[in-house]
Design an enzyme around this catalytic site. Structure first.
Site, PDB file in Angstrom:
ATOM      1  N   HIS A   1      -7.852   8.952   9.779  1.00 10.55           N
ATOM      2  CA  HIS A   1      -6.779   9.945   9.678  1.00 10.55           C
ATOM      3  C   HIS A   1      -6.682  10.410   8.233  1.00 10.55           C
ATOM      4  CE1 HIS A   1      -5.200   5.828   9.734  1.00 10.55           C
ATOM      5  NE2 HIS A   1      -4.398   6.229   8.759  1.00 10.55           N
TER       6      HIS A   1
ATOM      7  N   LYS B   1     -11.721  -6.852   7.660  1.00  8.51           N
ATOM      8  CA  LYS B   1     -10.657  -6.399   8.567  1.00  8.51           C
ATOM      9  C   LYS B   1     -10.703  -7.156   9.904  1.00  8.51           C
ATOM     10  CE  LYS B   1      -8.377  -2.944   6.420  1.00  8.51           C
ATOM     11  NZ  LYS B   1      -6.920  -2.742   6.389  1.00  8.51           N
TER      12      LYS B   1
ATOM     13  N   GLU C   1     -13.250   0.835  12.242  1.00 11.83           N
ATOM     14  CA  GLU C   1     -14.471   0.260  11.658  1.00 11.83           C
ATOM     15  C   GLU C   1     -14.812  -1.077  12.307  1.00 11.83           C
ATOM     16  OE1 GLU C   1     -16.850   0.975   8.964  1.00 11.83           O
ATOM     17  OE2 GLU C   1     -16.236   2.951   9.655  1.00 11.83           O
TER      18      GLU C   1
ATOM     19  N   TYR D   1     -16.147  -4.338   4.387  1.00 10.42           N
ATOM     20  CA  TYR D   1     -14.791  -3.875   4.736  1.00 10.42           C
ATOM     21  C   TYR D   1     -14.486  -4.220   6.198  1.00 10.42           C
ATOM     22  CZ  TYR D   1     -11.163  -0.475   6.101  1.00 10.42           C
ATOM     23  OH  TYR D   1     -10.045   0.127   6.613  1.00 10.42           O
TER      24      TYR D   1
ATOM     25  N   THR E   1      -8.515  -1.235  12.040  1.00  7.26           N
ATOM     26  CA  THR E   1      -9.323  -0.032  11.892  1.00  7.26           C
ATOM     27  C   THR E   1     -10.407   0.116  12.951  1.00  7.26           C
ATOM     28  OG1 THR E   1     -11.050   0.928  10.482  1.00  7.26           O
ATOM     29  CG2 THR E   1     -10.621  -1.403  10.169  1.00  7.26           C
TER      30      THR E   1
ATOM     31  N   GLY F   1       0.828  -1.211   0.000  1.00 10.97           N
ATOM     32  CA  GLY F   1       0.000   0.000   0.000  1.00 10.97           C
ATOM     33  C   GLY F   1       0.855   1.252   0.000  1.00 10.97           C
TER      34      GLY F   1
HETATM   35  P1  NAP Z   1      -5.490   4.217   0.586  1.00 13.78           P
HETATM   36  O1  NAP Z   1      -5.007   5.616   0.402  1.00 13.78           O
HETATM   37  O2  NAP Z   1      -6.771   3.798  -0.032  1.00 13.78           O
HETATM   38  O3  NAP Z   1      -4.325   3.251   0.062  1.00 13.78           O
HETATM   39  C1  NAP Z   1      -4.535   1.881  -0.121  1.00 13.78           C
HETATM   40  C2  NAP Z   1      -3.295   1.268  -0.734  1.00 13.78           C
HETATM   41  O4  NAP Z   1      -3.530  -0.134  -0.915  1.00 13.78           O
HETATM   42  C3  NAP Z   1      -2.908   1.829  -2.091  1.00 13.78           C
HETATM   43  O5  NAP Z   1      -1.509   1.877  -2.184  1.00 13.78           O
HETATM   44  C4  NAP Z   1      -3.466   0.778  -3.042  1.00 13.78           C
HETATM   45  O6  NAP Z   1      -2.788   0.720  -4.282  1.00 13.78           O
HETATM   46  C5  NAP Z   1      -3.153  -0.475  -2.232  1.00 13.78           C
HETATM   47  N1  NAP Z   1      -3.917  -1.641  -2.676  1.00 13.78           N
HETATM   48  C6  NAP Z   1      -5.263  -1.741  -2.842  1.00 13.78           C
HETATM   49  N2  NAP Z   1      -5.582  -2.977  -3.258  1.00 13.78           N
HETATM   50  C7  NAP Z   1      -4.426  -3.661  -3.366  1.00 13.78           C
HETATM   51  C8  NAP Z   1      -4.097  -4.969  -3.774  1.00 13.78           C
HETATM   52  N3  NAP Z   1      -5.030  -5.839  -4.182  1.00 13.78           N
HETATM   53  N4  NAP Z   1      -2.794  -5.364  -3.758  1.00 13.78           N
HETATM   54  C9  NAP Z   1      -1.837  -4.467  -3.386  1.00 13.78           C
HETATM   55  N5  NAP Z   1      -2.076  -3.215  -3.018  1.00 13.78           N
HETATM   56  C10 NAP Z   1      -3.359  -2.813  -3.002  1.00 13.78           C
HETATM   57  O7  NAP Z   1      -5.585   3.857   2.131  1.00 13.78           O
HETATM   58  P2  NAP Z   1      -4.937   4.606   3.406  1.00 13.78           P
HETATM   59  O8  NAP Z   1      -5.884   5.643   3.875  1.00 13.78           O
HETATM   60  O9  NAP Z   1      -3.528   4.952   3.104  1.00 13.78           O
HETATM   61  O10 NAP Z   1      -5.001   3.431   4.477  1.00 13.78           O
HETATM   62  C11 NAP Z   1      -3.929   2.516   4.633  1.00 13.78           C
HETATM   63  C12 NAP Z   1      -4.419   1.283   5.361  1.00 13.78           C
HETATM   64  O11 NAP Z   1      -4.920   1.647   6.637  1.00 13.78           O
HETATM   65  C13 NAP Z   1      -5.560   0.541   4.677  1.00 13.78           C
HETATM   66  O12 NAP Z   1      -5.388  -0.838   4.940  1.00 13.78           O
HETATM   67  C14 NAP Z   1      -6.805   1.046   5.377  1.00 13.78           C
HETATM   68  O13 NAP Z   1      -7.827   0.074   5.306  1.00 13.78           O
HETATM   69  C15 NAP Z   1      -6.277   1.210   6.781  1.00 13.78           C
HETATM   70  N6  NAP Z   1      -6.917   2.234   7.600  1.00 13.78           N
HETATM   71  C16 NAP Z   1      -7.011   3.517   7.147  1.00 13.78           C
HETATM   72  C17 NAP Z   1      -7.556   4.491   7.966  1.00 13.78           C
HETATM   73  C18 NAP Z   1      -7.671   5.921   7.508  1.00 13.78           C
HETATM   74  O14 NAP Z   1      -8.440   6.675   8.138  1.00 13.78           O
HETATM   75  N7  NAP Z   1      -6.920   6.344   6.495  1.00 13.78           N
HETATM   76  C19 NAP Z   1      -8.011   4.161   9.256  1.00 13.78           C
HETATM   77  C20 NAP Z   1      -7.888   2.837   9.683  1.00 13.78           C
HETATM   78  C21 NAP Z   1      -7.311   1.889   8.863  1.00 13.78           C
HETATM   79  P3  NAP Z   1      -3.249   1.644  -5.554  1.00 13.78           P
HETATM   80  O15 NAP Z   1      -2.600   2.990  -5.314  1.00 13.78           O
HETATM   81  O16 NAP Z   1      -2.684   0.911  -6.693  1.00 13.78           O
HETATM   82  O17 NAP Z   1      -4.736   1.707  -5.530  1.00 13.78           O
HETATM   83  O1  G4F Z   2     -14.628   9.374   4.867  1.00 13.16           O
HETATM   84  P1  G4F Z   2     -15.403   8.124   4.938  1.00 13.16           P
HETATM   85  O2  G4F Z   2     -15.695   7.444   3.638  1.00 13.16           O
HETATM   86  O3  G4F Z   2     -14.630   7.188   5.944  1.00 13.16           O
HETATM   87  P2  G4F Z   2     -15.051   5.899   6.798  1.00 13.16           P
HETATM   88  O4  G4F Z   2     -16.217   5.206   6.226  1.00 13.16           O
HETATM   89  O5  G4F Z   2     -15.148   6.345   8.212  1.00 13.16           O
HETATM   90  O6  G4F Z   2     -13.778   4.961   6.587  1.00 13.16           O
HETATM   91  C1  G4F Z   2     -12.452   5.477   6.690  1.00 13.16           C
HETATM   92  O7  G4F Z   2     -12.036   5.394   8.027  1.00 13.16           O
HETATM   93  C2  G4F Z   2     -11.933   4.047   8.540  1.00 13.16           C
HETATM   94  C3  G4F Z   2     -11.468   4.155   9.994  1.00 13.16           C
HETATM   95  O8  G4F Z   2     -12.588   4.392  10.810  1.00 13.16           O
HETATM   96  C4  G4F Z   2     -10.942   3.287   7.689  1.00 13.16           C
HETATM   97  F1  G4F Z   2     -10.808   2.028   8.179  1.00 13.16           F
HETATM   98  C5  G4F Z   2     -11.401   3.248   6.248  1.00 13.16           C
HETATM   99  O9  G4F Z   2     -10.410   2.594   5.459  1.00 13.16           O
HETATM  100  C6  G4F Z   2     -11.574   4.675   5.757  1.00 13.16           C
HETATM  101  O10 G4F Z   2     -10.294   5.274   5.704  1.00 13.16           O
HETATM  102  O11 G4F Z   2     -16.803   8.385   5.634  1.00 13.16           O
HETATM  103  C7  G4F Z   2     -16.908   8.984   6.915  1.00 13.16           C
HETATM  104  C8  G4F Z   2     -18.372   9.240   7.236  1.00 13.16           C
HETATM  105  C9  G4F Z   2     -19.291   8.029   7.028  1.00 13.16           C
HETATM  106  O12 G4F Z   2     -20.158   7.908   8.121  1.00 13.16           O
HETATM  107  C10 G4F Z   2     -20.091   8.368   5.782  1.00 13.16           C
HETATM  108  O13 G4F Z   2     -21.400   7.816   5.752  1.00 13.16           O
HETATM  109  O14 G4F Z   2     -18.861  10.245   6.342  1.00 13.16           O
HETATM  110  C11 G4F Z   2     -20.165   9.870   5.898  1.00 13.16           C
HETATM  111  N1  G4F Z   2     -20.421  10.516   4.614  1.00 13.16           N
HETATM  112  C12 G4F Z   2     -21.443  11.400   4.396  1.00 13.16           C
HETATM  113  N2  G4F Z   2     -21.429  11.777   3.120  1.00 13.16           N
HETATM  114  C13 G4F Z   2     -19.758  10.328   3.463  1.00 13.16           C
HETATM  115  C14 G4F Z   2     -20.405  11.131   2.508  1.00 13.16           C
HETATM  116  N3  G4F Z   2     -18.676   9.585   3.166  1.00 13.16           N
HETATM  117  C15 G4F Z   2     -18.219   9.638   1.886  1.00 13.16           C
HETATM  118  N4  G4F Z   2     -17.109   8.900   1.578  1.00 13.16           N
HETATM  119  N5  G4F Z   2     -18.818  10.393   0.917  1.00 13.16           N
HETATM  120  C16 G4F Z   2     -19.927  11.165   1.185  1.00 13.16           C
HETATM  121  O15 G4F Z   2     -20.451  11.854   0.301  1.00 13.16           O
END
Ligand code: NAP
Ligand code: G4F
Length: 358
Positions: A197, A171, A145, A167, A143, A19
């Site tokens: 984040h 996870k 989630e 999702y 996460t 990732g």
């Molecule tokens: P992101 O921006 O969506 O990045 C996801 C990464 O995974 C990208 O590099 C993507 O590659 C790669 N990927 C997707 N499918 C793949 C596959 N089949 N094989 C190899 N690589 C693959 O996510 P992020 O926000 O950086 O989050 C990083 C991790 O933390 C994720 O596992 C997410 O579920 C978890 N997480 C995120 C948050 C948050 O709030 N950001 C919170 C809790 C947990 P491409 O660029 O090619 O698409």
């Molecule tokens: O930004 P979101 O899509 O993030 P969500 O669903 O919280 O998930 C993110 O955080 C998780 C950690 O808690 C990660 F594990 C996951 O990979 C991802 O990074 O949505 C946040 C909230 C949701 O409740 C959604 O229903 O915003 C609400 N929302 C309202 N309108 C929307 C929208 N979300 C999106 N994406 N787009 C909308 O138009």
């Protein structure tokens, strides 16, 4: 940037980041390179270049690039994982790769499980096959989630899980796969249970970035209106740069354990939008209820925000607020950004980018 088998010059510790092209992958990679690591990244073949985040944080002329090496691979392809692990022989493995969009996971549940659940198992199998089980330190991107329909607020490491999406369910498998490998094979493997984040590198279809981008574009006259889903959802939002530091710290502890990283504050989607629009000089007044609710420009009376049910989820996570006391105490994790600083940085970055593009 080295692609595939061209090895970078040897340095101190070696990390493999899956990732690496994602938001967290880019921030973590910059941090590890700054600390002197040799960083290997798993990258998917894509029809257009997908290293824009890495390019933004680590400029092409940066000497840090000499210690960065990318390997083509995919979490659905066991052999590619084994090749990457054997080639990198990492001290630390950060599994950040995932289909990370919760709403999208309802559309592609089977694929989400392949990557987010079975992908983790495949990666552990690669580690064991490569004979690295005793040496490696393995970070899994778990996460908030997992808490889903929350049993208590705030949520901590002891709060029961109740995921609400494909999702979240995938996870959950990954979470327990980590524990099982810790218990069954003694692998140093940890779950970082991270709350939301964000950053200027956040994907444009996550709520924060969708809002900051739209606020910037509306202020610049490039977009008329922002359409959102559930305005009442509440999240605990922090900055990705702080959270990748927490990931790294988790792998420095003497014994492997699972940790929550969170800011401890929650805000609604509506509040996030209000503050982001305020930062581009647009004061929002809310009128109406449910799908009729509108965010109106106080000065002109123009509708700038409306609700579209297409963005609702079949099952919603209404409220997330984390308690990161354990990480603060045991790892010394101290996030630098507060909520307003996060929104401010995201809006400024989008205003700058949008001012410089057609
Ligand atoms: P992101 O921006 O969506 O990045 C996801 C990464 O995974 C990208 O590099 C993507 O590659 C790669 N990927 C997707 N499918 C793949 C596959 N089949 N094989 C190899 N690589 C693959 O996510 P992020 O926000 O950086 O989050 C990083 C991790 O933390 C994720 O596992 C997410 O579920 C978890 N997480 C995120 C948050 C948050 O709030 N950001 C919170 C809790 C947990 P491409 O660029 O090619 O698409
Ligand atoms: O930004 P979101 O899509 O993030 P969500 O669903 O919280 O998930 C993110 O955080 C998780 C950690 O808690 C990660 F594990 C996951 O990979 C991802 O990074 O949505 C946040 C909230 C949701 O409740 C959604 O229903 O915003 C609400 N929302 C309202 N309108 C929307 C929208 N979300 C999106 N994406 N787009 C909308 O138009």
């Amino acid at each position: 940037m080295n692609i595939s088998k061209q090895k970078p010059p040897k340095s101190g510790r070696r990390a493999l980041v899956t990732g690496i092209t994602g938001q967290d992958g880019a921030y973590l990679t910059r941090r590890l390179l700054e600390l002197g690591y040799e960083v290997h990244g798993l990258i998917r073949r894509c029809s257009v270049p997908n290293t824009s985040r890495l390019d933004r944080l680590i400029p092409p002329d940066s000497p840090l690039r000499e210690r960065l090496c990318l390997h083509f691979g995919d979490l659905t392809d066991s052999a590619s994982l084994l090749r990457a692990v054997e080639s990198a022989r990492p001290d630390e493995l950060y599994n950040l790769a995932a289909q990370s969009h919760v709403r999208v996971s309802f559309d592609v549940p089977d694929y989400t499980a392949e990557v987010d659940a079975l992908g983790v198992l495949r990666l552990f199998e690669a580690v064991r096959t490569a004979g690295l089980a005793e040496k490696i330190r393995f970070y899994q991107a778990s996460t908030s989630e997992l808490f889903g329909k929350v049993a208590e607020t705030p949520q901590n490491e002891k709060t029961p899980f109740h995921p609400r999406s494909p999702y979240g369910v995938a996870k959950l498998f990954a979470f327990w796969t980590v524990l099982n490998h810790r218990e069954a094979y003694g692998i140093y493997a940890v779950n970082g249970i991270l709350f939301n984040h964000e950053s200027p590198l956040r994907g444009e279809n996550f709520i924060t970035r969708k809002i900051t981008l739209a606020a910037a574009r509306i202020a610049l006259g490039k977009q008329d209106r922002l359409t959102l889903g559930n305005l009442d959802a509440r999240r605990d939002w922090g900055h990705a740069a702080d959270y990748v530091e927490g990931m790294r710290l988790m792998l420095t502890a003497e014994t492997p354990d699972d940790y929550v990283l969170a800011s401890g504050e929650d805000h609604s989607v509506r509040q996030f939008a209000e503050i982001a629009f305020e930062k581009v000089g647009l004061a929002i007044r809310w009128e109406g209820k449910g799908i009729e609710e509108k965010g109106i420009d106080q000065k002109t009376g123009r509708v700038l925000i409306s609700v579209d049910p297409q963005f609702f989820r079949p099952a919603e996570v209404d409220l997330l607020r984390g308690d990161a006391a354990k990480a603060r105490k045991k790892l010394g994790w101290t996030p630098r950004y507060d909520f307003r600083a996060l929104v401010d940085e995201m809006v400024r970055a989008d205003l700058k980018n949008e001012s410089n593009s057609p």
